[in-house]
Design an enzyme around this catalytic site. Structure first.
Site, mmCIF file in Angstrom:
data_model
loop_
_atom_site.group_PDB
_atom_site.id
_atom_site.type_symbol
_atom_site.label_atom_id
_atom_site.label_comp_id
_atom_site.label_asym_id
_atom_site.label_seq_id
_atom_site.Cartn_x
_atom_site.Cartn_y
_atom_site.Cartn_z
ATOM 1 C CD1 TRP A 201 -2.105 -2.178 1.984
ATOM 2 C CD2 TRP A 201 -2.954 -1.282 -0.068
ATOM 3 N NE1 TRP A 201 -2.977 -3.120 1.574
ATOM 4 C CE2 TRP A 201 -3.673 -2.608 0.328
ATOM 5 C CE3 TRP A 201 -3.290 -0.797 -0.953
ATOM 6 C CZ2 TRP A 201 -4.621 -2.900 -0.324
ATOM 7 C CZ3 TRP A 201 -4.251 -1.167 -1.816
ATOM 8 C CH2 TRP A 201 -4.899 -2.435 -1.342
ATOM 9 C CG ASP B 216 -3.221 4.032 4.212
ATOM 10 O OD1 ASP B 216 -4.340 3.741 5.022
ATOM 11 O OD2 ASP B 216 -3.066 3.208 3.273
ATOM 12 C CE LYS C 160 -8.806 -3.019 3.971
ATOM 13 N NZ LYS C 160 -7.597 -2.457 3.522
HETATM 14 C C1 LIG Z 1 -7.168 -1.989 2.197
HETATM 15 C C2 LIG Z 1 -6.101 -1.043 2.065
HETATM 16 C C3 LIG Z 1 -6.039 -0.002 1.250
HETATM 17 C C4 LIG Z 1 -6.712 0.160 0.123
HETATM 18 O O1 LIG Z 1 -8.126 0.513 0.332
HETATM 19 P P1 LIG Z 1 -9.259 0.624 -0.750
HETATM 20 O O2 LIG Z 1 -10.374 1.213 0.193
HETATM 21 O O3 LIG Z 1 -9.552 -0.733 -1.291
HETATM 22 O O4 LIG Z 1 -8.663 1.496 -1.840
HETATM 23 C C5 LIG Z 1 -4.978 1.084 1.515
HETATM 24 N N1 LIG Z 1 -4.270 1.045 2.402
HETATM 25 C C6 LIG Z 1 -4.213 0.180 3.395
HETATM 26 C C7 LIG Z 1 -3.412 0.233 4.678
HETATM 27 C C8 LIG Z 1 -5.286 -0.958 3.318
HETATM 28 O O5 LIG Z 1 -5.363 -1.976 4.271
#
Ligand SMILES: *Cc1c(COP(=O)(O)O)cnc(C)c1O
Length: 366
Positions: free
Chosen positions: A101, A171, A195
């Site tokens: 990511w 993030d 998540k």
């Molecule tokens: C799942 C995830 C993403 C991507 O998320 P989307 O909403 O599918 O774009 C980005 N960063 C992290 C850390 C993630 O776990």
């Protein structure tokens, strides 16, 4: 009805209590005669829902008044672009690469300006967090970017990087609200909610007010300009109303559970059960250095040298686990093996029973 133990990395398990409450309110939300799905986002009823969600989130994280809370669409992936679009005044930013990511965010930033790799753990398949206490950080960076919990590789920053005065952007998709967090250490914190917080379709961003300006990169779409969203209190256009409503319920659930310190305790207890077993098992082993282990995502493999035998044993495990009610244990398609995501809503007995099952499997396959 029987519910499984769902170890999915996302969309993921939600508190059963929240789902039941939402079911009860499905046809008639608090005497409104409508489902939240059906009501105008400009209505008084909905205004209360989104305002209360924001208030509860602010309580949970102690968010200071000089930070805006935005409920947005586009997933965390869209935010990979929104960050440079809104922050790259000097067209230069630093990225710390700790997994898929972070790499994706890094690649996206390169579309808009110069993205500098400040550190990386790619040399050991992202199985650790690099030492970020004294990085070589160019003066003219607009921000330093991290992915705080690496969903795929199962690592988490235990201390934040020393950004040497630069804005930190993080993030937190897969560790959002899993433990307390000091928002004042960041310029921007954001995460997709699917998540640990709610149904896919919402990104929550917490942004320091002075970083929300009209001074964005030329060509930035109106919708992706944080100022647009902030000025309209996340109601510039129709937001993902129902999903925000569920997030609000999860915030209340976390408050009821005792807030983020209690959540952290609960998560540490759960993770320890699984990690302790992985450390003593002969068949299974974790893939991450101990100091950097995530409380949320626990990747593991079978400790078998022969690749074919290893793959076969892992496939057998995943299949038998699913049949026994432990689902979504397959590792990410890019890394293989197994991964148990044990977010806030995973009950402790889910992890205890999984470990029992793993012990039994190990005995049977010794
Ligand atoms: C799942 C995830 C993403 C991507 O998320 P989307 O909403 O599918 O774009 C980005 N960063 C992290 C850390 C993630 O776990």
């Amino acid at each position: 009805m029987s519910r499984v133990y769902n170890f999915s990395a996302g969309p993921a398990v939600l508190p059963e209590e929240v789902l039941k409450e939402a079911a009860d309110e499905m046809l008639d939300y608090q005497g409104s005669g409508q489902s939240v799905m059906e009501m105008s986002h400009r209505s008084k009823v909905y205004d209360n829902i989104i305002k209360e969600a924001e208030k509860d989130l602010r309580d949970l994280l102690n968010i200071p008044d000089n930070y805006k809370v935005l409920f947005l669409q586009g997933g965390a992936s869209q935010f990979f672009a929104e960050v440079p679009m809104n922050l790259m005044k000097n067209k230069k930013a630093g990225y710390i690469l700790t997994g898929q990511w972070a790499k994706k965010a890094f690649a996206e930033a390169k579309i808009y300006g110069e993205a500098v790799e400040l550190a990386s753990s790619a040399d050991k398949t992202f199985s650790y967090i690099p030492d970020c206490s004294d990085l070589d950080i160019p003066e003219d960076l607009d921000y330093v970017y991290i992915c705080e919990n690496n969903t795929i590789y199962g690592t988490k920053y235990k201390t934040l990087p020393n950004t040497k005065g630069h804005i930190l952007v993080s993030d937190v998709s897969s560790c959002f609200l899993s433990e307390p967090m000091d928002v004042t250490k960041y310029g921007v914190v954001y995460g997709g909610v699917q998540k640990n917080i709610g149904p896919a379709g919402v990104v929550i961003a917490i942004i320091r007010e002075d970083l929300i300006t009209d001074d964005v990169l030329p060509g930035t779409p109106t919708m992706l300009k944080w100022k647009t969203q902030a000025d309209a209190d996340s109601l510039y256009n129709t937001p993902p109303c129902y999903n925000i409503y569920i997030c609000g319920k999860v915030f209340k659930w976390i408050k009821k559970m005792g807030g983020l310190s209690a959540m952290k305790e609960h998560n540490e207890k759960k993770a320890k059960i699984l990690y302790d077993f992985l450390d003593e098992s002969k068949l299974f082993m974790g893939t991450v250095v101990k100091e950097d282990r995530s409380l949320m995502n626990v990747p593991f493999v079978c400790n078998i040298e022969d690749k074919e035998a290893k793959d076969a044993m892992e496939a057998k495990f995943i299949k038998e686990a699913a049949a026994a009610g432990f689902v979504n244990l397959k590792g990410h398609r890019t890394v293989g093996g197994m991964r148990a995501s044990i977010y806030n809503a995973m009950p402790i007995e889910g992890v205890e029973k999984l470990v029992e099952f793993m012990k039994k499997f190990e005995k049977e396959n010794a």
